[in-house]
Enzyme design. Structure first.
Site, mmCIF file in Angstrom:
data_model
loop_
_atom_site.group_PDB
_atom_site.id
_atom_site.type_symbol
_atom_site.label_atom_id
_atom_site.label_comp_id
_atom_site.label_asym_id
_atom_site.label_seq_id
_atom_site.Cartn_x
_atom_site.Cartn_y
_atom_site.Cartn_z
ATOM 1 N N SER A 138 51.516 40.942 -29.298
ATOM 2 C CA SER A 138 50.952 39.597 -29.353
ATOM 3 C C SER A 138 51.959 38.459 -29.303
ATOM 4 O O SER A 138 51.559 37.296 -29.177
ATOM 5 C CB SER A 138 50.080 39.442 -30.605
ATOM 6 O OG SER A 138 48.904 40.200 -30.479
ATOM 7 N N SER A 150 47.816 38.044 -28.632
ATOM 8 C CA SER A 150 46.910 37.134 -29.288
ATOM 9 C C SER A 150 47.516 35.755 -29.575
ATOM 10 O O SER A 150 46.791 34.818 -29.918
ATOM 11 C CB SER A 150 46.432 37.769 -30.603
ATOM 12 O OG SER A 150 47.485 37.932 -31.520
ATOM 13 N N LYS A 185 50.382 29.529 -35.778
ATOM 14 C CA LYS A 185 49.183 30.241 -35.333
ATOM 15 C C LYS A 185 48.130 30.275 -36.445
ATOM 16 O O LYS A 185 48.475 30.428 -37.622
ATOM 17 C CB LYS A 185 49.596 31.663 -34.932
ATOM 18 C CG LYS A 185 48.533 32.513 -34.265
ATOM 19 C CD LYS A 185 49.161 33.852 -33.860
ATOM 20 C CE LYS A 185 48.161 34.825 -33.285
ATOM 21 N NZ LYS A 185 48.794 36.125 -32.947
#
Length: 473
Positions: free
Chosen positions: A178, A154, A79
């Site tokens: 997330s 997220s 990420k």
């Protein structure tokens, strides 16, 4: 070699094949890269391809004598809010697009040390603080199930990528949900580790994070099956001295006496439980019962209060410490969303914030005592099927749909407890099919029990990727 396309192979299968020599690291890597090049243009899950570096690393691994580690040759994505040497830790913010990391974060280092090969970096919303993945720097990430449902956030890029077959493992992180929001949205499997389980640090950071962020935010992985978590998480939890509060415990704890008791709660916090969510919960409970667990309808203590206090405290810290950056560097849309967050969960300030931070121990103690009797707790995750893209930007009702009733998520971060998420039902809704996930929380430092339970459920309920790939070849 199996007739199943290589991009569909689990991490367990890839690692086993590279270990016995029936598969090379470059073969596994090339298959993941080819899949990325085929489907990512339509998904925008990976926003930085590392194909050339991945090929070079795979060739290096293949030249080694024996496997480098338990994830030898397994393709993984990282990420973009975590440091990877030589790449920007943009966190989805245009102003940070040139913030190049000078070293790897512990999770990246641990994955590489285990032999995993990083093939790309995945998308996140601005400041990684939405349950939907879109930002002005890279744009929107789409869900492989279709554009009628958000990819979540997220770690939306991670969830979309792994379910589309772009790597067998996807790194993500979780401060309020997330890892679990994207797992739920995309039909993936994850376990949010508990506090101190996975070492965390970004070498590029300019200041230390707030105390609540340090205790609520954790690093983890999104996969397609629970077995891949059992394979990969022991590597992720390897100690790193840059995290002085990491807890150096083995992945596996002491076996519990059978049958393990599971508390099932249908608490809806006044928002109601959608019929498809109820079906997903019933299927999970039934599968656990069939697998020999003792499943009982019991509500854990102070659930709504714990979730609400936790999120209000977090927003209080966010408002005080990074609120100015969000205001300065965030988009108008993000700032409007934050205004609604603050309206629905008024941030604690000053002495009240300090008091509620102290109160965290009270809630944690209540839960700890409850988990002595019920080592696992099965709950809904979202109370409705996952929302449509951009729903959280559609005013008060939109934020409520996205986060307003997400107490089952917030509770686990505030208390630092581990919590898994897996799909147990495919809903046929007017917009199209979509997976429905449930949450399994557990005792502190017993992520292994949660993954065992998810694996037991998969013995009855097939992984959602099988349904997805039938329609998304």
């Amino acid at each position: 070699m199996s007739k199943v396309p290589l991009w569909q192979w689990s991490a367990v299968k890839i690692a086993s094949a590279t270990k016995d020599g029936s598969l090379t690291a470059i073969e596994a890597t090339e298959a993941a890269i080819a899949r990325m090049q085929e489907v990512n243009p339509n998904l925008n899950a990976v926003v930085e391809s590392l194909a050339d570096a991945a090929r070079a690393e795979a060739e290096t691994l293949d030249a080694k004598e024996g496997p480098k580690g338990p994830l030898h040759g397994v393709p993984v994505t990282i990420k973009i809010n975590v440091d990877q040497k030589g790449h920007a830790t943009s966190n989805g913010v245009a102003a940070f697009k040139d913030m190049i990391a000078h070293d790897d974060a512990p999770v990246v280092r641990n994955l590489k040390a285990a032999g995993a090969i990083v093939i790309g970096r995945t998308n996140t919303p601005e400041f990684s603080f939405r349950a939907d993945t879109d930002n002005p720097l890279y744009g929107r990430t789409h869900n492989p199930w279709g554009r009628h449902v958000s990819a979540g956030g997220s770690s939306g890029g991670a969830g979309s990528a792994v379910m589309a077959g772009i790597g067998a493992l996807a790194h993500g992180n979780d401060i309020g949900g997330s890892l679990r929001f994207p797992a739920s949205a995309n039909g993936a499997v994850t376990v949010k580790p508990g506090l101190g389980r996975v070492p965390a640090f970004n070498p590029s950071q300019k200041a230390e994070r707030g105390l609540l962020a340090q205790s609520m935010s954790v690093q983890g992985l999104i996969t397609r099956t629970a077995g891949d978590l059992h394979l990969s998480m022991p590597a992720l939890i390897a100690a790193d001295p840059r995290d002085p509060f990491h807890v150096p415990m083995p992945w596996r704890g002491e076996p519990l006496k059978d049958p393990i008791r599971v508390a099932v709660s249908r608490e809806d916090f006044g928002f109601g439980v959608h019929s498809d969510v109820a079906t997903a919960l019933d299927k999970a409970a039934s599968a656990l019962s069939d697998a020999g667990y003792s499943v009982e309808a019991v509500d854990p203590p102070l659930a709504r209060e714990t979730g609400e206090v936790g999120y209000r405290a977090l927003l209080g810290e966010v408002n005080a410490l990074i609120g100015p950056d969000i205001h300065q560097y965030g988009s108008t849309e993000l700032n409007t969303i934050f205004e609604e967050y603050y309206r629905q969960f008024p941030p604690y300030e000053g002495t009240e914030l300090l008091t509620m931070l102290a109160q965290r121990t009270h809630y944690a103690r209540k839960w700890s005592l409850f988990l002595e009797d019920y080592p696992l707790v099965l709950t809904p995750f979202m109370l409705k099927p996952f929302f449509s893209p951009g729903r959280d930007a559609e005013g008060p009702a939109g934020v409520q749909d996205a986060l307003g009733g997400a107490h089952w998520s917030f509770i686990m971060n505030f208390l630092g407890l581990p919590a898994g998420n897996l799909p147990t039902h495919i809903a046929e809704l007017p917009g199209g099919a979509q997976p429905i996930g449930v949450q399994i929380a557990g005792r502190r430092w017993r992520e292994d029990l949660i993954v065992d339970a998810m694996q037991a459920i998969e013995g009855t309920i097939a992984p959602a990727c099988e349904t997805l790939w039938a329609d998304f070849p």
